[in-house]
Write a protein that holds these residues in place. Sequence first.
Motif, PDB file in Angstrom:
ATOM      1  N   LEU A  70     -18.037  31.039  -1.401  1.00 31.23           N
ATOM      2  CA  LEU A  70     -18.945  30.369  -0.213  1.00 31.23           C
ATOM      3  C   LEU A  70     -19.945  31.301   0.279  1.00 31.23           C
ATOM      4  O   LEU A  70     -21.034  31.162   0.744  1.00 31.23           O
ATOM      5  CB  LEU A  70     -17.944  29.898   1.024  1.00 31.23           C
ATOM      6  CG  LEU A  70     -17.031  28.839   0.375  1.00 31.23           C
ATOM      7  CD1 LEU A  70     -16.124  28.498   1.777  1.00 31.23           C
ATOM      8  CD2 LEU A  70     -17.600  27.589   0.195  1.00 31.23           C
ATOM      9  N   LEU A  71     -19.520  32.710   0.326  1.00 35.48           N
ATOM     10  CA  LEU A  71     -20.591  33.792   0.706  1.00 35.48           C
ATOM     11  C   LEU A  71     -21.760  33.684  -0.553  1.00 35.48           C
ATOM     12  O   LEU A  71     -22.731  33.816   0.107  1.00 35.48           O
ATOM     13  CB  LEU A  71     -19.794  35.005   0.483  1.00 35.48           C
ATOM     14  CG  LEU A  71     -18.856  35.561   1.646  1.00 35.48           C
ATOM     15  CD1 LEU A  71     -18.102  36.715   1.211  1.00 35.48           C
ATOM     16  CD2 LEU A  71     -19.891  35.961   2.990  1.00 35.48           C
ATOM     17  N   GLY A  72     -21.270  33.298  -1.648  1.00 35.55           N
ATOM     18  CA  GLY A  72     -22.511  33.105  -2.557  1.00 35.55           C
ATOM     19  C   GLY A  72     -23.315  32.182  -2.326  1.00 35.55           C
ATOM     20  O   GLY A  72     -24.541  32.060  -2.137  1.00 35.55           O
ATOM     21  N   GLU A  73     -22.854  30.874  -1.896  1.00 41.76           N
ATOM     22  CA  GLU A  73     -23.576  29.701  -1.600  1.00 41.76           C
ATOM     23  C   GLU A  73     -24.304  29.930  -0.320  1.00 41.76           C
ATOM     24  O   GLU A  73     -25.286  29.461  -0.159  1.00 41.76           O
ATOM     25  CB  GLU A  73     -22.527  28.638  -1.410  1.00 41.76           C
ATOM     26  CG  GLU A  73     -22.113  28.135  -2.811  1.00 41.76           C
ATOM     27  CD  GLU A  73     -20.937  26.618  -2.790  1.00 41.76           C
ATOM     28  OE1 GLU A  73     -21.665  25.942  -1.724  1.00 41.76           O
ATOM     29  OE2 GLU A  73     -20.338  26.848  -3.549  1.00 41.76           O
ATOM     30  N   ALA A  74     -23.810  30.805   0.494  1.00 39.02           N
ATOM     31  CA  ALA A  74     -24.525  31.102   1.817  1.00 39.02           C
ATOM     32  C   ALA A  74     -25.566  32.221   1.441  1.00 39.02           C
ATOM     33  O   ALA A  74     -26.243  32.593   2.405  1.00 39.02           O
ATOM     34  CB  ALA A  74     -23.414  31.614   2.891  1.00 39.02           C
ATOM     35  N   GLY A  75     -25.817  32.579   0.133  1.00 37.60           N
ATOM     36  CA  GLY A  75     -26.845  33.674  -0.131  1.00 37.60           C
ATOM     37  C   GLY A  75     -26.485  35.029   0.452  1.00 37.60           C
ATOM     38  O   GLY A  75     -27.373  35.890   0.350  1.00 37.60           O
TER      39      GLY A  75
END
Length: 202
Positions: A70-75
């Motif tokens: 999710l951190l990755g998806e949040a950039g």
Amino acid sequence: MAKPPAEPLPQKSDIDACRRCELWERATQGVAGEGSRKARLMLVGEVPGDDEDRQGKPFVGPAGKLLRQLLGEAGIEPADFYLTNAVKHFSWEPRGKRRIHKTPTQRQMAACNEWLEREIGAVRPKVIVALGATALRAVTGTRVTIAAARASDLHHSAGARIFATYHPAAVLRAPDDDAKETLMRALIDDLKRAAALASRVE
Ligand code: URA
């Protein structure tokens, strides 16, 4: 005014040697925080789980893998955050052959708070994201609810803004796919908001 020098970051060997409460007796090892010392964003979970206890690293089990996704998806890049827990030794109770997570007691949390405070003093984040109610309690030192924290402008005594959101395990426990998707979206939005805030505050 010049910033005071950062405190040294507690090392894994310090956490391993900690005897401030009894959790170490049944844990494999201590689990120190991990990430960039220069991060403007600190994410605080509750307590290491079974996988974290075996590997000695925070957020490597199912909830941790989801959080990293999710951190990755949040950039949000790994260099942008420091990841830790309110309590540094696995707290569990047996169920058959399994070790089941047990919420740490108030006394265990208070005993462990020195490590979290030292991490905050070393990293000096601009925003601390409390993942769930236990983390929020550890970061604020009070029994504030997630909803109340979200409605107010809370700060840690070291100056960081406190941002409260769900623990990623809440997504894993969601009763169906719709609820899971809703919680995941909410968590991604919160992570984006916290990162945006961290990049703009002085
Ligand atoms: N849940 C947490 O709160 N922390 C971890 O490190 C893993 C799962």
